[in-house]
Design a protein around this motif. Structure first.
Motif, short mmCIF file in Angstrom:
data_model
loop_
_atom_site.label_atom_id
_atom_site.label_comp_id
_atom_site.label_asym_id
_atom_site.label_seq_id
_atom_site.Cartn_x
_atom_site.Cartn_y
_atom_site.Cartn_z
N VAL A 239 -52.14 12.02 40.10
CA VAL A 239 -50.70 11.82 39.88
C VAL A 239 -50.02 13.12 39.46
N TYR A 240 -50.74 13.97 38.71
CA TYR A 240 -50.10 15.22 38.24
C TYR A 240 -49.97 16.23 39.37
N ASP A 243 -47.01 15.39 40.97
CA ASP A 243 -45.89 15.92 40.19
C ASP A 243 -45.65 17.40 40.50
N VAL A 382 -57.52 20.36 23.58
CA VAL A 382 -58.30 19.19 23.16
C VAL A 382 -57.68 18.39 22.03
N LYS A 383 -56.84 19.04 21.23
CA LYS A 383 -56.24 18.28 20.12
C LYS A 383 -54.77 17.98 20.35
N GLU A 384 -54.33 18.14 21.56
CA GLU A 384 -52.95 17.76 21.89
C GLU A 384 -52.84 16.25 21.72
N PRO A 385 -51.84 15.79 20.93
CA PRO A 385 -51.79 14.37 20.60
C PRO A 385 -51.67 13.44 21.81
N PHE A 386 -51.10 13.93 22.89
CA PHE A 386 -50.89 13.02 24.01
C PHE A 386 -51.87 13.26 25.16
N LEU A 387 -52.93 14.03 24.87
CA LEU A 387 -53.91 14.30 25.92
C LEU A 387 -54.57 13.01 26.42
N ARG A 388 -54.94 12.17 25.45
CA ARG A 388 -55.63 10.94 25.83
C ARG A 388 -54.75 10.09 26.75
N GLU A 389 -53.48 9.97 26.38
CA GLU A 389 -52.56 9.19 27.22
C GLU A 389 -52.42 9.82 28.59
N LEU A 391 -54.58 11.41 30.19
CA LEU A 391 -55.77 11.18 31.00
C LEU A 391 -55.91 9.73 31.43
N GLU A 394 -53.95 7.69 36.75
CA GLU A 394 -54.95 7.86 37.80
C GLU A 394 -54.74 9.16 38.55
#
Lengths: 394, 175, 455
Positions: A239-240, A243, A382-389, A391, A394
């Protein structure tokens, strides 16, 4: 997070980058003696600004990302940070331009200013000391911004404090503003004043649109390179890339919109002091290049990027990104050379060679520091707060 | 007796609807459609709606618009009504760009909407599903799945049994 | 992954909603008994609308002489109001199209009424060129059609581009709005109690039944229209800016105009969105749908576009000096020191100074402060167009032909009347059409994702 390291084959580029810088430097140095000063320094300006605008465009994207968030920026954050890291080193390479002021900029000759009331009127702005002072100021702003952002990002990697997320935001908002203003005046100084009589108030926006497009093309290209190899391949989210394709598409259109607006207004007004910019470009020997610019920088990429399939296709998108970077080079060339008064008494072959040599040399420097920086940090924030979101898509 | 349109099942959550649709698809039902108060991508995939012809329609309509706009300007100023204006050439193409652009967008936009109506078969004054008194809730907070009678695997009792597993209510809908 | 702190971000949709409760909340605005304040507001809007009718009646009977325009200022309120209104419309398209493409989900609860605002603003804008032509009954001459006189419009003229741009913009905005409305009209059809309402909503819902196939096509169509509307919205205000910049009048002929006008339009439009959203939120108690996040984001966009507008002013002034053209420079000088200097200072106060307060988060989150700043911007953007139109015309190259322009009572009546028309349409809209996109807000709910399986 030891495993998010740059792949070996990418590290290998550093060697070639150094070799390219050295080779480019030698060829360029030799050509200095075979080319008229104006041609030589104009070639230098083109090759240099090509790389600098890419880095500046990416600095724009990075600050924009810190302001607005979004997965697209998180995924290329390290690439962006490595690319803007080159700005302090590229700053050194502006020095030859300063040595070439008298070859490039007609307004710097006291003789010319004395006989030209318009130049005399502009002298408080267009004079050598102030020009150099401004150049130093622009770089000071950019370098400050780069160091601030990189330092905060490093801290975020260590601590993961939410405060840093907000700090990055707070640096980026005024940072973006300052970047836009300084880049505008940089474009006025370095490019618009090549023809000191000509002026266009949209020129800074044109400069920014080209930088943004080439910056995004560079990011897309490197995202494709890194995400199709270990270790990032498992974090690849289609998806990125869609983008990035969309942003490239949007800026292909935006660049065309700005360039055409400038042309249409000047062409319709047909005032002598403005139309001088376009006369050599739409009449005579530069016309084929103008047509090529229109087709290559707008029509062709526009038609290709219309398709959603192409935007998601790694092979095709990377080819379009390379093509757009090439066209960005042409765009700068097109803005520099036709504005200058150059006689016919020089070898075209040497002029082309000089352009290539400078581009290769500065490119070598750019890539050396780009890759060096990439090696220093994990390839994802790795510690970016929105990294998990980010990822989760899809 | 009325002709049967199909079996309609009502669900109280989109997840149970998705599971039922998946099951029905795996068995082999193709003539079925779900009715929901909001779009859901996963459901569209299960029911086999991946592609749309709308982008192509838009492109063609847009190109017709481009040719129309550019053609109109050129024809008027070069052929039908040539007039020297401000010393500009008869074919002053830069000045024709804005109108060409606008007609492109206009035609493409109308193309999208007309294409959408054509593909969806709207406006549709009558549809048998509205005979079910609770079907109106499909636009509120209920989720429906209908397996239609002309599906080759259709067997009313079996379909009812299949859908009954997850649904809160199963009925037959007549034409 | 190890410890990662999450920064606080206000939700787009307040917690505690279900699919059904969203329908209830939004549809009840229409289905409940008309509140008293509505009659009150509608009454005022209607009176102002009547004022417009009166002003137009006087205009048609007596001609454009009732306005303040004369030589040298031949373009006055009509073009100012036209540009003002069309600019306001742009925010609606930005919210519905650009933010959709950027997948900004907070747009869902404000896009419907912002789009409605666009359409009504374009309607008001379209009025002015028509009544400005002098013989409005011949306004159809603007369109190219084969006629017995053998004449064709001048397609090289930016005024002609305007005809195409504005009519395309009106058409596409209306189509986009209607396309988005269809599912909600179906909801209204299924909920309405009275027979008449059922039939009317039913006709406009076109038999929409929420089929997954239809939803799929609906989404594709929305994205396509958004993709078309995005360059369109840029082109419309660029074409409006060409009305000025294609000519060679000092102060008008400058290349920054297209992007600067577009930014100004979005700036003005967001001011109007806030002007409408803040009271609507209060009157209908929509605090859970239009949350602090919306106020914050709208404030930020207003700040960003306001800064671009300031950049435009700066470029204009710098280039006027840099060009070495004495007429360009006189324009800037005359704006700052001439008879319209107070307008110019007020413009700076409204469009630049007031907006800087939005750097402060507290101001952005306070609906009242936000609303007051938005009102400043509404005024400021009108003044900006006034400055552009009037200062360039009232003192041209020959001092003997200098003049002074001000609007007459009929100019003001027409302008205020057009605000009446806008409010009149808007009051009807909030009463009869779901003012928040019901189905789009539903997609924000976690249960709408509906992932099956054991994730």
């Amino acid at each position: 997070m030891d495993y998010l390291k740059v792949p070996e084959e990418v590290k290998g580029i550093k060697k070639y980058a150094l070799a390219a810088a050295a080779g480019g430097f030698l060829v360029m140095g030799a050509l200095y003696f075979f080319l008229p000063g104006t041609v030589f320094f104009a070639s230098y300006l083109v090759g240099y600004l090509f790389w600098l605008t890419i880095a500046l465009g990416i600095l724009g994207w990075l600050t924009l990302h810190h302001m607005t968030g979004g997965g697209w920026g998180i995924m290329v954050r390290r690439i962006s940070e490595a690319a803007v890291y080159t700005i302090p080193f590229l700053a050194v390479f502006i020095i030859p331009v300063l040595f070439g002021i008298h070859h490039l900029y007609h307004w710097s000759e006291a003789e010319a200013v004395a006989h030209d009331p318009i130049l005399a009127h502009k002298a408080p702005y267009l004079n050598v000391p102030f020009f150099i002072l401004r150049t130093v100021f622009y770089f000071a702003v950019w370098i400050f911004l780069v160091f601030r952002l990189l330092k905060l990002s490093l801290e975020q990697d260590k601590t993961g404090d939410a405060v840093i997320y907000n700090k990055l935001y707070r640096v980026s908002a005024p940072g973006f503003l300052l970047l836009f203003l300084t880049a505008t005046f940089a474009s006025f100084d370095w490019l618009m004043s090549l023809d000191p009589h000509w002026f266009s108030s949209i020129y800074g926006v044109w400069f920014a649109s080209g930088a943004a497009l080439s910056g995004m093309s560079f990011l897309a290209l490197w995202a494709i390179i890194l995400y199709s190899r270990e270790p990032l391949s498992e974090y690849k989210r289609l998806v990125y890339f869609h983008d990035y394709g969309k942003l490239m598409f949007a800026f292909v259109m935006f660049w065309a919109y700005i360039s055409f607006s400038q042309f249409l207004i000047i062409w319709s007004g047909n005032l002598p002091e403005e139309i001088i910019f376009y006369i050599p470009r739409i009449r005579g020997k530069w016309l084929p290049l103008s047509v090529f610019l229109l087709i290559g920088h707008f029509v062709l990429p526009f038609l290709l990027l219309l398709s959603a399939r192409i935007k998601k296709d790694f092979g095709k998108l990377s080819k379009i990104a390379i093509w757009l970077l090439f066209m960005h080079w042409i765009d700068i060339f097109w803005n520099v050379f036709p504005s200058l008064k150059i006689g016919e008494s020089y070898s075209i072959l040497f002029a082309i060679l000089a352009n290539v040599a400078v581009t290769v040399m500065v490119g070598g420097v750019f890539f050396y520091f780009f890759i060096s920086r990439l090696e220093k940090m994990p390839l994802l924030p790795v510690k970016e707060p929105f990294l998990r979101e980010a990822l989760e898509s899809e | 007796m009325n002709r049967v349109y199909g079996v309609l099942a009502e669900f109280d959550s989109i997840s149970s609807l998705i599971e039922a649709a998946k099951e029905a698809r795996d068995i082999g039902f193709r003539k079925m459609d779900a009715y929901t108060p909001f779009p859901n991508e996963e459901l569209a995939h299960i029911l086999g709606y991946h592609k749309s012809r709308l982008p192509l329609i838009t492109l063609i309509a847009g190109l017709i618009g481009t040719v129309t706009g550019a053609g109109l300007c050129y024809w008027v100023h070069v052929i039908a009504y040539p007039l020297n204006f401000g010393g500009k050439p008869l074919n002053s193409w830069p000045a024709f760009v804005p109108i060409t652009f606008e007609t492109t967008i206009l035609f493409a936009g109308i193309g999208v909407v007309l294409g959408f109506f054509a593909i969806c078969g709207l406006p549709q004054p009558y549809h048998p599903l509205f005979n079910d008194p609770r079907f109106g809730l499909a636009s509120n907070d209920r989720f429906f799945l209908c397996i239609e009678a002309d599906d080759p695997y259709y067997n009313e009792d079996k379909v009812k049994q299949l859908l009954g597993k997850k649904a809160v209510r199963v009925t037959t809908v007549d034409f | 992954m190890d410890r990662v702190e999450k920064p606080n971000v206000a939700p787009v949709l307040a917690p505690g909603h279900s699919v059904g409760s969203i329908t209830d909340k939004i549809a009840s605005v229409i289905l409940q008994k008309t509140p008293r304040w509505w009659y009150f507001g509608f009454g005022i809007a209607f009176l102002l609308f009547m004022l417009l009718q009166l002003a137009l009646f006087v205009l048609f009977v007596k001609g454009v002489g009732v306005w303040g325009i004369n030589i040298p200022v031949g373009w006055g309120f009509a073009i100012i109001n036209f540009v003002w209104w069309i600019g306001i419309g742009h925010a609606g398209t930005l919210i519905s199209a650009i933010l959709l493409l950027l997948r900004q989900d907070w747009r869902t609860s404000i896009n419907r009424f912002a789009e409605a605002m666009t359409i009504f603003a374009v309607a008001c804008a379209g009025l002015f060129p028509l009544i400005h032509v002098g013989r409005p009954w011949l306004a159809y001459w603007l369109f190219p059609y084969p006629n017995t006189m053998g004449l064709w419009p001048q397609f090289r003229s930016p005024l002609m581009w305007d005809v195409f741009a504005v009519s395309t913009y009106a058409t596409i905005s209306l189509l986009f709005w209607y396309l988005g409305l269809i599912p909600d009209l179906a909801t209204m059809r299924d909920r309405a109690k009275s027979k008449v309402a059922k039939i009317i909503y039913g006709v406009f819902a076109m038999g929409w039944r929420g089929s997954v196939k239809h939803w799929h096509e609906h989404e594709v169509a929305s994205l396509l229209l958004a993709g078309l509307a995005t360059p369109l919205v840029l082109s419309v205000h660029s074409v409006v800016s060409f009305d000025f910049s294609i000519g060679i009048i000092p102060g008008w002929h400058t290349t920054i105009f297209p992007p600067y006008f577009v930014a100004g339009a979005i700036f003005a439009g967001f001011a109007m969105v806030i002007t409408l959203a803040v009271p609507l939120r209060k009157l209908f108690g929509m605090y859970d749908l239009i949350t602090e996040r919306h106020l914050d984001n709208m404030g930020k966009i207003m700040l960003a576009t306001g800064l671009i507008v300031a950049y435009g002013y700066a470029m204009e002034a710098f280039t006027a000096w840099y060009s070495g053209n004495i007429y360009e420079w006189f324009m800037v000088y005359n704006r700052a020191t001439g008879p319209y200097r107070w307008h110019w200072y007020a413009l700076f106060l409204c469009n630049i100074a007031a907006v800087q307060l939005l750097w402060i988060k507290k101001v952005r989150l306070n609906p009242i402060y936000l609303w007051i700043i938005a009102m400043f911007v509404n005024v400021g953007m009108w003044l900006e167009r006034f400055i552009i139109v009037v200062t360039s015309l009232h003192r041209d190259f020959l001092p003997s032909s200098w003049g002074y322009y001000k609007g007459t009572i009929w100019d003001w009546a027409t302008y205020i009347g057009s605000i009446g028309l806008f409010l009149f349409l808007f009051f009807l809209f909030v009463r009869f059409v779901p003012m928040i996109a019901i189905f789009e807000v539903k997609t924000l709910l976690p249960e709408a994702k509906g992932r099956s399986g054991n994730e």
